[in-house]
Design an enzyme around this catalytic site. Structure first.
Site, short mmCIF file in Angstrom:
data_model
loop_
_atom_site.label_atom_id
_atom_site.label_comp_id
_atom_site.label_asym_id
_atom_site.label_seq_id
_atom_site.Cartn_x
_atom_site.Cartn_y
_atom_site.Cartn_z
N ASP A 79 63.68 -3.21 98.74
CA ASP A 79 62.87 -2.00 98.62
C ASP A 79 61.38 -2.31 98.78
O ASP A 79 60.94 -3.44 98.58
CB ASP A 79 63.08 -1.34 97.25
CG ASP A 79 64.51 -0.85 97.08
OD1 ASP A 79 65.17 -0.56 98.10
OD2 ASP A 79 64.95 -0.76 95.92
N1 URA Z 1 68.68 -3.59 94.56
C1 URA Z 1 67.73 -2.65 94.51
O1 URA Z 1 67.84 -1.67 93.81
N2 URA Z 1 66.64 -2.82 95.28
C2 URA Z 1 66.44 -3.90 96.07
O2 URA Z 1 65.42 -3.99 96.73
C3 URA Z 1 67.45 -4.87 96.09
C4 URA Z 1 68.57 -4.69 95.33
#
Ligand code: URA
Length: 239
Positions: free
Chosen positions: A101
Site C-alpha cells: 500500500d
Molecule cells: N497487507 C496490507 O494490508 N497492506 C499491505 O501493503 C501489505 C499487506
C-alpha cells in the site's frame, strides 16, 4: 551508443549515481582502458569491466527495494505520485511483484521477468511474508490466537498465520508484533486486524521467503542474489 554510467546502471549492477562514483574511482575499464571521465559513450560491442568483472549478462533483472511510505506500487500513477520505479535503475519495463500500500513500507521485489512475477503471485504460492505491524490498543492473547487460526474477511477465511514478538506500549496504547502469513490478498494485514477491532497504524514488510532487507535504508535497492532467486522459485512451486 549510450553513456557509460547508464549502461552500467541498466545492467542492474547499481544505480547511475553509484556507477558514476565507480567511474570516478577508476574502477571501470572499456576495452582494457580505465575511463575516469563522465559522458563517454559506449556500444554493445565494447567490453566493459567494473572492478575487473563483466556486467551481468542477462537482460532479466531482479531487484529488492526497501519501499518507503508515500509511493505507489504501480508503474504509473494517474495522480502523478511517486512510484516504486523512481527508486530503481531505469531498466527496460520493470514492474513490482505484487503490491504494498501507499502507506506501507518494506520489502518489494521489482523485475522485468513476467514468468517469475506470475509464479510469485499465484494463489497457490505459499511463500512466507513477514510484517512488522503496529496496531491500536492492547492485543489480548486470545485475539492473537484467533488471528493465527484464521480470520473471516467477507466470505473468505485467512490461512493459518503466526504472530510473535508481541510488545505492548502503555504510553501510546499500541501493540507491535511480527506477523507471518503465506498469502497476499488485497489489504490483507489491515483487514485481518480491522476484523478484530485493532486497526493497523503502521505496516512494514520485513521478509519474503528467505529474502530480508538486511541493513538497507528506506528507498535503497539491491540485486536479488542468485541463491535467493533460486530459493524463491523453489518455494513458490511447493504446494
Ligand atoms: N497487507 C496490507 O494490508 N497492506 C499491505 O501493503 C501489505 C499487506
Amino acid at each position: 551508443m549510450e553513456r557509460l554510467q547508464k549502461v552500467i546502471a541498466n545492467s542492474g549492477l547499481c544505480s547511475r549515481r553509484v556507477a558514476e562514483e565507480l567511474i570516478e574511482q577508476g574502477k571501470v575499464t572499456v576495452n582494457g582502458e580505465v575511463i575516469q571521465t563522465m559522458g563517454v559513450k559506449v556500444s554493445k560491442k565494447d567490453h566493459i569491466l567494473v572492478d575487473g568483472k563483466a556486467l551481468p549478462e542477462s537482460n532479466l533483472v531482479y531487484y529488492v527495494l526497501y519501499k518507503p511510505e508515500g509511493c505507489v506500487s504501480t508503474v504509473e500513477d494517474e495522480k502523478n505520485r511517486k512510484t516504486v520505479l523512481d527508486f530503481v535503475p531505469s531498466t527496460e519495463r520493470v514492474f513490482p511483484v505484487g503490491r504494498l500500500d501507499y502507506d506501507t513500507s518494506g520489502l518489494l521485489l521489482i523485475t522485468n521477468d513476467g514468468t517469475f512475477s506470475n509464479l510469485m503471485t499465484q494463489p497457490t504460492s505459499r511463500i512466507e511474508k513477514e510484517y512488522l505491524v503496529k496496531v491500536e490498543g492492547f492485543l489480548r492473547k486470545e485475539t492473537s490466537a484467533r488471528v493465527e487460526r484464521g480470520i473471516k474477511i467477507d466470505d473468505y477465511k485467512t490461512r493459518r498465520a503466526r504472530i510473535r514478538n508481541v510488545v505492548y506500549n502503555k504510553k501510546t496504547e499500541t501493540t507491535s508484533l511480527s506477523l507471518i502469513i503465506t498469502e497476499g490478498k488485497y489489504h490483507q494485514v489491515k483487514r485481518m486486524f480491522e476484523a478484530v477491532n485493532h486497526p493497523v497504524i503502521k505496516l512494514k514488510r520485513t521478509r519474503l521467503g528467505i529474502v530480508t532487507l538486511d541493513d538497507m535504508a528506506k528507498g535503497e535497492f539491491r540485486l536479488l542474489k542468485p541463491h535467493e532467486l533460486k530459493q524463491l522459485r523453489h518455494l513458490a512451486k511447493k504446494k
